[in-house]
Design an enzyme around this catalytic site. Structure first.
Site, PDB file in Angstrom:
ATOM      1  N   ASP A  48       0.813  -1.209   0.000  1.00 10.62           N
ATOM      2  CA  ASP A  48       0.000   0.000   0.000  1.00 10.62           C
ATOM      3  C   ASP A  48       0.852   1.268   0.000  1.00 10.62           C
ATOM      4  O   ASP A  48       0.527   2.260  -0.659  1.00 10.62           O
ATOM      5  CB  ASP A  48      -0.927   0.014   1.215  1.00 10.62           C
ATOM      6  N   ASN A 121      -4.862   9.021   1.444  1.00 15.26           N
ATOM      7  CA  ASN A 121      -5.430   8.315   2.600  1.00 15.26           C
ATOM      8  C   ASN A 121      -5.980   9.269   3.650  1.00 15.26           C
ATOM      9  O   ASN A 121      -7.167   9.270   3.925  1.00 15.26           O
ATOM     10  CB  ASN A 121      -4.378   7.408   3.240  1.00 15.26           C
ATOM     11  N   GLU A 122      -5.080  10.046   4.272  1.00 18.79           N
ATOM     12  CA  GLU A 122      -5.540  10.915   5.344  1.00 18.79           C
ATOM     13  C   GLU A 122      -4.553  12.050   5.591  1.00 18.79           C
ATOM     14  O   GLU A 122      -3.379  11.969   5.213  1.00 18.79           O
ATOM     15  CB  GLU A 122      -5.760  10.145   6.653  1.00 18.79           C
ATOM     16  N   ASP A 151      -4.467  13.994  21.559  1.00 12.87           N
ATOM     17  CA  ASP A 151      -3.174  13.743  20.920  1.00 12.87           C
ATOM     18  C   ASP A 151      -3.159  14.277  19.494  1.00 12.87           C
ATOM     19  O   ASP A 151      -2.089  14.435  18.908  1.00 12.87           O
ATOM     20  CB  ASP A 151      -2.866  12.244  20.901  1.00 12.87           C
ATOM     21  N   THR A 162      -9.747   2.751   6.312  1.00 12.46           N
ATOM     22  CA  THR A 162      -9.365   1.516   7.005  1.00 12.46           C
ATOM     23  C   THR A 162      -7.908   1.534   7.458  1.00 12.46           C
ATOM     24  O   THR A 162      -7.404   0.526   7.949  1.00 12.46           O
ATOM     25  CB  THR A 162      -9.583   0.291   6.093  1.00 12.46           C
ATOM     26  N   ASN A 165      -7.173   5.911  10.391  1.00 10.08           N
ATOM     27  CA  ASN A 165      -8.508   6.252  10.867  1.00 10.08           C
ATOM     28  C   ASN A 165      -9.157   5.096  11.623  1.00 10.08           C
ATOM     29  O   ASN A 165      -9.759   5.288  12.683  1.00 10.08           O
ATOM     30  CB  ASN A 165      -9.380   6.666   9.679  1.00 10.08           C
ATOM     31  N   SER A 167      -7.655   2.542  13.128  1.00 12.19           N
ATOM     32  CA  SER A 167      -6.944   2.267  14.380  1.00 12.19           C
ATOM     33  C   SER A 167      -7.269   3.309  15.447  1.00 12.19           C
ATOM     34  O   SER A 167      -7.126   3.038  16.640  1.00 12.19           O
ATOM     35  CB  SER A 167      -5.434   2.220  14.130  1.00 12.19           C
TER      36      SER A 167
END
EC number: 2.7.1.23
Length: 262
Positions: A48, A121-122, A151, A162, A165, A167
């Site tokens: 990935d 992704n993020e 945090d 997935t 995010n 986790s």
């Protein structure tokens, strides 16, 4: 490239792992590859992380073509399963294409520097020291949380829902949901806030409070900027990327299946 156009020219992007390099040599014996500039689609060998690197490379170069990943890494959420003996070009042409729009980020640091990144992704804001971060959150220019003590906080696309995010106990989003996830990371105040699911047309602004005392960094996929004071985010639909998946192994099906893993 539309879903009805036949793919005839493939490029090959290979990570530097022994497994990926070995597979690439085997593929070159049976399939001719061209450069990314000439290709209709790119075959990505790796995991990935390497897929994200390849997609970012195309975004940065200004020429985006569909990407067909073959997993030679660990998780391989964005990749297809290896299949020995399959005709690679036929397999790519049978694949289903999903559009993935990146997050466009504008961040300003304590010294006034402004940086523009994109994330597939993020985008995550993270405290840099033992001091908790204090962050104001606005949606479409309206303050929704005056002070998040945590945090950090992240915004994830459906393709990234997935990853980090999940986790952080964020929601899993179907690929075609037109939504983004706003997820706190170890929130202390408001203690019971679990995050939000927003339309992907939303504009999100983070303002770091007490920035010098409580420094915060921002990470867009794999690129980091430290000591930020503000971050603005919006989905960039005009730069959508195409991910190709084998029938029956499409990303949205994997997103659904992931929600039933215990």
């Amino acid at each position: 490239m539309t879903a009805t156009q036949e793919i005839t020219r493939l490029a090959l992007a290979v990570s530097d792992t022994p497994q990926a390099l070995e597979s690439a040599e085997t593929m070159r014996d049976t399939q001719h590859f061209v450069s990314l500039e000439e290709a209709d689609a790119v075959v990505v060998l790796g995991g990935d992380g390497f897929m994200l690197q390849t997609l970012h490379r195309m975004l940065d170069n200004g020429r985006v073509i569909p990407a067909y990943g073959i997993n030679k890494g660990t998780v391989g959420f964005l990749m297809n399963r290896p299949r020995k003996g399959a005709n690679l070009l036929s397999r790519v042409n049978r694949a289903k294409c999903f559009d993935v729009a990146p997050l466009a980020m504008t961040a300003t640091t304590q010294d006034g520097e402004t940086q523009h990144f994109r994330a597939i992704n993020e985008v995550s804001l993270l405290r840099e020291t033992r001091q908790t971060a204090k962050i104001e959150i606005s949606i479409d220019d309206r303050v929704r949380i005056e002070e998040l003590v945590s945090d950090g906080v992240l915004v994830a696309t459906p393709a990234g829902s997935t990853a980090y995010n999940l986790s952080a106990n964020g929601p899993i989003l179907p690929l075609d949901s037109a939504l983004i996830a706003l997820t706190p990371i170890s929130a202390f105040r408001p203690r019971h806030w679990r995050g939000a699911i927003l339309p992907d047309r939303s504009r999100i602004t983070f303002r770091v409070l007490e920035a010098e005392k409580r420094p915060v960094s921002v990470v867009a996929d794999q690129r980091e900027l430290r000591d930020v004071v503000s971050v603005e985010l919006a989905i960039q639909h005009e730069n959508s990327l195409g991910l190709l998946f084998d029938p029956g192994h499409a990303l949205d099906e994997r997103i659904v299946a992931e929600q039933f893993v215990f």
